[in-house]
Design an enzyme around this catalytic site. Sequence first.
Site, short mmCIF file in Angstrom:
data_model
loop_
_atom_site.label_atom_id
_atom_site.label_comp_id
_atom_site.label_asym_id
_atom_site.label_seq_id
_atom_site.Cartn_x
_atom_site.Cartn_y
_atom_site.Cartn_z
N SER A 137 0.82 -1.21 0.00
CA SER A 137 0.00 0.00 0.00
C SER A 137 0.86 1.26 0.00
CB SER A 137 -0.94 0.00 1.21
OG SER A 137 -0.20 -0.09 2.42
N GLU A 202 9.40 -17.37 -1.04
CA GLU A 202 8.11 -16.89 -1.49
C GLU A 202 8.27 -15.82 -2.56
OE1 GLU A 202 5.62 -15.58 1.62
OE2 GLU A 202 5.50 -17.54 2.59
#
Length: 266
Positions: A137, A202
Amino acid sequence: MKFTHYKLGHVAAGTVAEVTLQGSAANVRLMDQSNFNNYRAGRRHRYQGGLAKRSPVRLQVPRSGTWHVTVDMQGLRGTVRSGMRIIYAEALKPLPAINEGSLRDLPSLVRNVTHEQAPGVGASDQQVFDVFISHTSEDKAEVVRPLATALRDAGLSVWYDEFELRMGDSLRRKIDRGLASSRFGVVVLSRAFFGRGWPEYELDGLVTRAVSGEQVLLPIWHDVTKREVVDYSSSLADRVARSTATHTVEEIASEIIHVIRNPPDG
């Protein structure tokens, strides 16, 4: 004479000893084994460094061998606390520039998507998107929103609203779902993204196929250096990418638009 001793051990030429000081000024010396023995015995000795009034102090090893660093208050008043870290010569070498290869050389970046390829997508979410953007964000205002707007204004559909980084499993599910429904993927890499603490495997999983190693996402580096990317994931740093330091958001969007409209042969 009291002094603080840091033994570097055997290090290569070019290695840097970085000493941090808290409190008063101090004498900081870098010495080889012979001169350290003389220093400790109170005899004449040769050294690099000297009176340090600012912190940190960086002293570079001139030749390979066993080296020592000392911190003392000889001839000075006050007290000082110190710390030391070694910056190895390899870490000081210039890094190659960002890999700015042609996007057309990466046919795996653009995929044909059918609903059968997107398991778990509900009936209300059957839309196939042109571009999926993975981001934090914090980067939405500077990079993601302008990029998404430029792509949308060119007539492309963009999957990025409502995307937020959560716990690791949630992140993987969202990315899997978004990529499964999108023809082209983008991941915006920044200190905020790295600061989420996602394990390296990841993050690598976002830009490589598990077996073939094909690149399936375009990394966009935002306010990060190659050293920072290398420190986080060396394999990620070698991928073809774009950087907001060398390209405007509009230029990056233009490249993506061109490749999506004219996909390379896969």
